[in-house]
Write a protein that holds these residues in place. Structure first.
Motif, PDB file in Angstrom:
ATOM      1  N   HIS A 151       0.814  -1.218   0.000  1.00 45.66           N
ATOM      2  CA  HIS A 151       0.000   0.000   0.000  1.00 45.66           C
ATOM      3  C   HIS A 151       0.849   1.270   0.000  1.00 45.66           C
ATOM      4  CE1 HIS A 151      -3.905  -2.032   1.665  1.00 45.66           C
ATOM      5  NE2 HIS A 151      -3.576  -2.429   0.453  1.00 45.66           N
ATOM      6  N   GLU A 152       1.904   1.259   0.763  1.00 45.38           N
ATOM      7  CA  GLU A 152       2.751   2.459   0.854  1.00 45.38           C
ATOM      8  C   GLU A 152       3.396   2.767  -0.493  1.00 45.38           C
ATOM      9  OE1 GLU A 152       6.626   4.102   3.372  1.00 45.38           O
ATOM     10  OE2 GLU A 152       5.571   2.322   4.075  1.00 45.38           O
ATOM     11  N   LEU A 153       3.913   1.736  -1.158  1.00 51.15           N
ATOM     12  CA  LEU A 153       4.542   1.932  -2.473  1.00 51.15           C
ATOM     13  C   LEU A 153       3.511   2.324  -3.517  1.00 51.15           C
ATOM     14  CD1 LEU A 153       7.102  -1.035  -2.604  1.00 51.15           C
ATOM     15  CD2 LEU A 153       7.588   1.387  -2.210  1.00 51.15           C
ATOM     16  N   LEU A 154       2.318   1.736  -3.433  1.00 58.04           N
ATOM     17  CA  LEU A 154       1.265   2.075  -4.398  1.00 58.04           C
ATOM     18  C   LEU A 154       0.847   3.535  -4.239  1.00 58.04           C
ATOM     19  CD1 LEU A 154      -0.816   1.467  -6.565  1.00 58.04           C
ATOM     20  CD2 LEU A 154      -2.277   0.423  -4.829  1.00 58.04           C
ATOM     21  N   MET A 155       0.638   3.971  -3.020  1.00 62.89           N
ATOM     22  CA  MET A 155       0.252   5.365  -2.791  1.00 62.89           C
ATOM     23  C   MET A 155       1.364   6.324  -3.236  1.00 62.89           C
ATOM     24  SD  MET A 155      -2.810   5.450  -1.869  1.00 62.89           S
ATOM     25  CE  MET A 155      -2.790   7.236  -1.723  1.00 62.89           C
ATOM     26  N   LYS A 156       2.595   5.904  -3.072  1.00 64.61           N
ATOM     27  CA  LYS A 156       3.724   6.717  -3.538  1.00 64.61           C
ATOM     28  C   LYS A 156       3.676   6.877  -5.053  1.00 64.61           C
ATOM     29  CE  LYS A 156       8.783   6.971  -3.128  1.00 64.61           C
ATOM     30  NZ  LYS A 156       9.996   6.274  -2.647  1.00 64.61           N
ATOM     31  N   ALA A 157       3.321   5.787  -5.766  1.00 62.76           N
ATOM     32  CA  ALA A 157       3.208   5.841  -7.226  1.00 62.76           C
ATOM     33  C   ALA A 157       2.055   6.741  -7.652  1.00 62.76           C
ATOM     34  CB  ALA A 157       3.012   4.431  -7.783  1.00 62.76           C
ATOM     35  N   GLY A 196     -11.808  -7.336  -8.584  1.00 65.32           N
ATOM     36  CA  GLY A 196     -13.256  -7.180  -8.525  1.00 65.32           C
ATOM     37  C   GLY A 196     -13.646  -5.724  -8.380  1.00 65.32           C
ATOM     38  N   GLY A 197     -12.714  -4.914  -7.887  1.00 66.00           N
ATOM     39  CA  GLY A 197     -12.959  -3.484  -7.774  1.00 66.00           C
ATOM     40  C   GLY A 197     -12.819  -2.797  -9.121  1.00 66.00           C
ATOM     41  N   VAL A 198     -13.585  -1.742  -9.334  1.00 63.78           N
ATOM     42  CA  VAL A 198     -13.542  -1.013 -10.607  1.00 63.78           C
ATOM     43  C   VAL A 198     -12.190  -0.344 -10.817  1.00 63.78           C
ATOM     44  CG1 VAL A 198     -14.528   0.979 -11.831  1.00 63.78           C
ATOM     45  CG2 VAL A 198     -16.027  -0.637 -10.670  1.00 63.78           C
ATOM     46  N   ILE A 199     -11.608   0.175  -9.753  1.00 68.11           N
ATOM     47  CA  ILE A 199     -10.357   0.920  -9.880  1.00 68.11           C
ATOM     48  C   ILE A 199      -9.119   0.036  -9.750  1.00 68.11           C
ATOM     49  CG2 ILE A 199     -10.017   1.536  -7.442  1.00 68.11           C
ATOM     50  CD1 ILE A 199      -9.385   4.422  -8.497  1.00 68.11           C
ATOM     51  N   SER A 200      -9.289  -1.211  -9.299  1.00 67.85           N
ATOM     52  CA  SER A 200      -8.138  -2.101  -9.057  1.00 67.85           C
ATOM     53  C   SER A 200      -7.259  -2.328 -10.283  1.00 67.85           C
ATOM     54  CB  SER A 200      -8.620  -3.444  -8.495  1.00 67.85           C
ATOM     55  OG  SER A 200      -9.163  -3.283  -7.211  1.00 67.85           O
ATOM     56  N   PRO A 201      -7.828  -2.600 -11.480  1.00 67.02           N
ATOM     57  CA  PRO A 201      -6.958  -2.804 -12.647  1.00 67.02           C
ATOM     58  C   PRO A 201      -6.090  -1.587 -12.973  1.00 67.02           C
ATOM     59  CG  PRO A 201      -9.161  -3.624 -13.106  1.00 67.02           C
ATOM     60  CD  PRO A 201      -9.243  -2.879 -11.811  1.00 67.02           C
ATOM     61  N   LEU A 202      -6.657  -0.374 -12.837  1.00 64.64           N
ATOM     62  CA  LEU A 202      -5.880   0.833 -13.118  1.00 64.64           C
ATOM     63  C   LEU A 202      -4.769   1.012 -12.086  1.00 64.64           C
ATOM     64  CD1 LEU A 202      -5.485   3.387 -14.829  1.00 64.64           C
ATOM     65  CD2 LEU A 202      -7.095   4.552 -13.316  1.00 64.64           C
ATOM     66  N   LEU A 203      -5.071   0.778 -10.811  1.00 67.72           N
ATOM     67  CA  LEU A 203      -4.049   0.890  -9.767  1.00 67.72           C
ATOM     68  C   LEU A 203      -2.940  -0.144  -9.974  1.00 67.72           C
ATOM     69  CD1 LEU A 203      -6.247   1.455  -6.574  1.00 67.72           C
ATOM     70  CD2 LEU A 203      -5.028   3.175  -7.919  1.00 67.72           C
ATOM     71  N   ALA A 204      -3.339  -1.366 -10.364  1.00 70.73           N
ATOM     72  CA  ALA A 204      -2.340  -2.420 -10.620  1.00 70.73           C
ATOM     73  C   ALA A 204      -1.457  -2.041 -11.803  1.00 70.73           C
ATOM     74  CB  ALA A 204      -3.055  -3.746 -10.885  1.00 70.73           C
ATOM     75  N   ASN A 205      -2.069  -1.488 -12.856  1.00 70.07           N
ATOM     76  CA  ASN A 205      -1.300  -1.043 -14.020  1.00 70.07           C
ATOM     77  C   ASN A 205      -0.328   0.065 -13.644  1.00 70.07           C
ATOM     78  OD1 ASN A 205      -1.607  -2.462 -16.383  1.00 70.07           O
ATOM     79  ND2 ASN A 205      -3.360  -1.304 -17.108  1.00 70.07           N
ATOM     80  N   LEU A 206      -0.795   1.001 -12.846  1.00 67.05           N
ATOM     81  CA  LEU A 206       0.055   2.115 -12.425  1.00 67.05           C
ATOM     82  C   LEU A 206       1.225   1.612 -11.583  1.00 67.05           C
ATOM     83  CD1 LEU A 206       0.612   5.138 -12.237  1.00 67.05           C
ATOM     84  CD2 LEU A 206      -1.037   5.276 -10.362  1.00 67.05           C
ATOM     85  N   PHE A 207       0.941   0.656 -10.696  1.00 73.12           N
ATOM     86  CA  PHE A 207       1.997   0.095  -9.844  1.00 73.12           C
ATOM     87  C   PHE A 207       3.057  -0.602 -10.692  1.00 73.12           C
ATOM     88  CE2 PHE A 207       3.647  -3.093  -6.769  1.00 73.12           C
ATOM     89  CZ  PHE A 207       4.093  -2.209  -5.798  1.00 73.12           C
TER      90      PHE A 207
END
Length: 407
Positions: A151-157, A196-207
């Motif tokens: 979570h910390e690294l994802l929020m940083k991205a 399953g979340g709508v935003i999860s694929p975009l967050l995963a792509n960004l990460f």
């Protein structure tokens, strides 16, 4: 005159919420932990969407925990989805649409998953093209990727590319929303973004854009790759280069708190010289890319080709098997009406590259239709075949696959 929307603390318009509602509704989907379904929401649409907008704009919106749902994996075992409530999915769509406009133009040209205007077929075509002049490939598998994103690294991205405080606030709340289990207990989410979340694929792509794509572009720009979500193939010229790259990628993943699956991650030798033995082909998005032999000027040449993977074929055959077509007590026309959408979907996806690559599947499906005739018409094998062939002559397009393999 005062514009009420301008007095809100977060810059979210009612139009943004309504547009998100229509997008989420088009994808349908089941209810979350609050059991609110589409029928209830549509009856109370104006009131519910107004309340959601009011909470989003005031900063008082807090998502509910996602409902944990287990779905079977093709290779056995279970994969867990996290299903948000319908209103949470609408809220996620509001943020996703805004964030996508910022990050989408920045994504790497070799990233294909969950991106507008990009497809699995394009990723597979590029993989095969890169295999033409690279004898080795690395088939990467990130162990439990969606469940192990830090979570910390994802929020940083996210903060690196988006400075909108309302986006950062709601993304963080979704990451920490918790998981509602089957036993009724809600457990906190300390890492990962639920599938399953709508935003999860975009967050995963960004990460992975930060963790892998950008890192490859800066440090190993001469080595092409394809990435579809967390399915990644990296191309190398030699065994030595592939071994070196695999170690470098392992180190990079470890630095970003991810792990490569020790059994599923492997080096592929398509047609190069090597000291050790490696598989001769790799599976990617339901297809197998492997050398295909052909004769050219009296010499046998090996050129990479795209074929339907055996795993995909087994999955398709299992699907037809579990449908128990022979037990359907109805007309043949109604049987065709029920299974043609399934057949059409298979044809549209898997026959993109090789028209005759699934002949064995269609032969087996015809055998199942023959079994239906035997049960429904109480005929012997020979007369059942004659009946099916007569139906084919009467209407050759009755079943979608009959234009490929008829009875």
């Amino acid at each position: 005159m005062i514009n009420y929307e301008e007095t809100k603390s977060q810059p979210i318009s009612r139009m943004m919420v309504w547009q998100a509602y229509w997008k989420v509704k088009a994808n349908k989907g089941s209810a979350g932990m609050d059991d609110m379904d589409w029928e209830h929401l549509d009856k109370n649409r104006s009131a519910e969407l107004y309340k959601l907008w009011n909470r989003l704009t005031s900063g008082s919106y807090f998502p509910q925990a996602v409902k944990r749902v287990a779905i079977p994996k093709k290779g056995g075992g279970e994969r867990y989805l996290g299903v948000p409530t319908i209103l949470d999915r609408i809220a996620q769509e509001v943020v996703r649409t805004h964030l996508e406009r910022i990050v989408e133009p920045l994504f790497h040209h070799s990233s294909f998953g969950y991106r507008p205007g990009r497809s699995c077929h394009q990723a597979v075509e590029q993989a095969c093209s890169n295999t033409m002049n690279h004898d080795f490939a690395i088939d990467l598998d990130i162990k439990g990727f969606f469940d192990n994103i830090d979570h910390e690294l994802l929020m940083k991205a996210v903060k690196h590319y988006c400075t909108d405080k309302w986006v950062l606030m709601y993304v963080e709340r979704w990451l920490k929303a918790g998981i509602f289990q089957k036993d009724g207990v809600t457990v906190p989410t300390l890492q990962g973004t639920p599938q399953g979340g709508v935003i999860s694929p975009l967050l995963a792509n960004l990460f992975l854009h930060v963790v892998f794509d950008k890192w490859m572009e800066i440090h190993h720009s001469e080595k092409p790759f394809e990435r579809y979500a967390d399915d990644i193939v990296v191309h190398c010229k030699s065994e030595k280069q592939a071994l070196f790259m695999l170690q470098q990628i392992k180190n990079r993943m470890s630095d970003c708190k991810l792990t490569l699956h020790p059994d599923k991650t492997k080096i592929i030798n398509l047609r190069g010289k090597s000291v050790m033995q490696y598989p001769k082909g790799y599976d990617f998005l339901g297809f197998t890319i492997k050398p295909a032999s052909f004769k050219f000027k009296e010499k046998i040449k090996a050129v990479p080709g795209i074929f339907v993977s055996q795993k995909s074929k087994n999955g398709i055959m299992d699907k037809f098997r579990t449908m128990n077509i022979h037990k359907w007590r109805t007309s043949l026309e109604h049987v065709a009406q029920r299974i043609n959408p399934v057949i059409g979907g298979i044809i549209n996806y898997y026959l993109k590259f090789q028209r005759n690559d699934m002949r064995d599947i269609w032969i087996q499906l015809n055998a199942r239709l023959l079994k239906w005739v035997k049960w429904e018409k109480d005929l012997g094998k020979k007369k059942s075949l004659c009946y099916l062939q007569a139906k084919y002559k009467e209407n050759p397009s009755l079943f979608e696959h009959w234009r490929l393999v008829h009875p």
